[in-house]
Design a protein around this motif. Sequence first.
Motif, PDB file in Angstrom:
ATOM      1  N   VAL A  77      -8.431 183.089  58.204  1.00  0.00           N
ATOM      2  CA  VAL A  77      -6.987 182.890  58.049  1.00  0.00           C
ATOM      3  C   VAL A  77      -6.497 181.968  59.164  1.00  0.00           C
ATOM      4  N   PHE A  78      -6.048 180.796  58.786  1.00  0.00           N
ATOM      5  CA  PHE A  78      -5.498 179.868  59.771  1.00  0.00           C
ATOM      6  C   PHE A  78      -3.994 180.095  59.877  1.00  0.00           C
TER       7      PHE A  78
ATOM      8  N   LEU B 290     -12.130 181.699  50.398  1.00  0.00           N
ATOM      9  CA  LEU B 290     -12.651 181.678  51.765  1.00  0.00           C
ATOM     10  C   LEU B 290     -11.570 181.401  52.810  1.00  0.00           C
ATOM     11  N   PHE B 291     -10.653 180.486  52.494  1.00  0.00           N
ATOM     12  CA  PHE B 291      -9.646 180.105  53.476  1.00  0.00           C
ATOM     13  C   PHE B 291      -8.238 180.529  53.048  1.00  0.00           C
TER      14      PHE B 291
ATOM     15  N   ASN C 284      -2.780 182.934  50.102  1.00  0.00           N
ATOM     16  CA  ASN C 284      -3.890 183.880  50.107  1.00  0.00           C
ATOM     17  C   ASN C 284      -4.481 184.004  48.714  1.00  0.00           C
ATOM     18  N   LYS C 285      -5.777 184.211  48.663  1.00  0.00           N
ATOM     19  CA  LYS C 285      -6.507 184.307  47.390  1.00  0.00           C
ATOM     20  C   LYS C 285      -6.061 183.177  46.473  1.00  0.00           C
ATOM     21  N   SER C 286      -6.079 183.410  45.155  1.00  0.00           N
ATOM     22  CA  SER C 286      -5.724 182.287  44.286  1.00  0.00           C
ATOM     23  C   SER C 286      -4.315 182.422  43.701  1.00  0.00           C
ATOM     24  N   ASP C 287      -3.516 183.324  44.326  1.00  0.00           N
ATOM     25  CA  ASP C 287      -2.141 183.455  43.793  1.00  0.00           C
ATOM     26  C   ASP C 287      -1.319 182.219  44.151  1.00  0.00           C
TER      27      ASP C 287
END
Length: 322
Positions: free
Chosen positions: A47-48, A71-72, A317-320
């Motif tokens: 998490v950047f 991943l990111f 976050n995730k693909s939302d």
Amino acid sequence: MQSPKALYIIVPCYCEEEVLPITADTLREKISSLKTQGLVSGESRVVFVNDGSSDRTWEIISQLHQNEPELFSGIDLSRNFGHQNAVLAGLMTVRELCDMAITMDADLQDDVDAVDEMVKRFYEGNQVVYGVRSARKTDTFFKRFTAESFYKFMKAMGTDVVYNHADFRLMSARVINELAQYQEVNLFLRGLVPLIGFKSCNVYYERKTRAAGESKYPLGKMLSFAVNGITSFSTKPLKLITSIGFFMFIISLAAFIWAFVVKIIGHSELGWSSTMCSIWLIGGLQLLCLGIIGEYVGKIYSEVKHRPRFTVAEFLNKSDDK
Ligand code: UDP
Ligand code: MG
């Protein structure tokens, strides 16, 4: 061994466009190697936290997230809140999602290879694992000297911090949830985390030079960081003022008696220089003491207002698709 747990690596970024691609590659490799070793679960990610950068940092983070949403992740703060607040923002945002989180700098100065050891220590039952640097060979003499004096001074002033430990540490979700209870605005995580307690241990690593870009911690920022660390955790400087005041009182009492005796004996031409010296000395000392008290008053002022410590503008976050 227990089933692998979810690890989130939190990376605060302030104007790190130069180093970010390198960091992302390194962490991608690290996470996948941890996954193959069965040390972390498939949900583990990086998490950047973009701390109000003025360069392309957020663009790079968004791109990384778009390409590899599993991943990111990215957290965009509404402005620059400072390193400590950026780290806190990351921790508070992910605390419900992970089992453990590691915070580390974006410039790869913290040794990524120490992460394996940290995770293993977590499975051994440690709730906090501190990354402690074993050597400062790569630092300039000036940085080494100021940093080491910093730890010694902190200790002398009554703030107990882990020697040579910066903000490279692993915390369990349990500890992060406890950290959420500490509502102070003047953040100094190095002092705060040991206060939470729980079983902890150290992992030693060699700190490297910055992979790219320049330090965002010039001397001025470092000094105010040290002052914050002391005044947020210790009232020893206030006690010191009392001691100095008492000492000065005794001296002035002696000086008074001396002046009186000289007057009676008849040599009343007291020196100009001693008068001048004491005016400057006492004046300076008074200003210093006022300043120290002012530091504490200022701290109370900012704590009392209880403003939010960070504001998240966006969380990728995730693909939302938000
Ligand atoms: N950083 C941040 N906000 C700031 C200053 C720094 O998030 O206002 C981040 C920076 O991007 C880096 C970390 O904090 O990931 C440590 O900063 P830096 O490497 O510049 O400090 P140094 O290692 O020189 O003490
Ligand atoms: Mg650095």
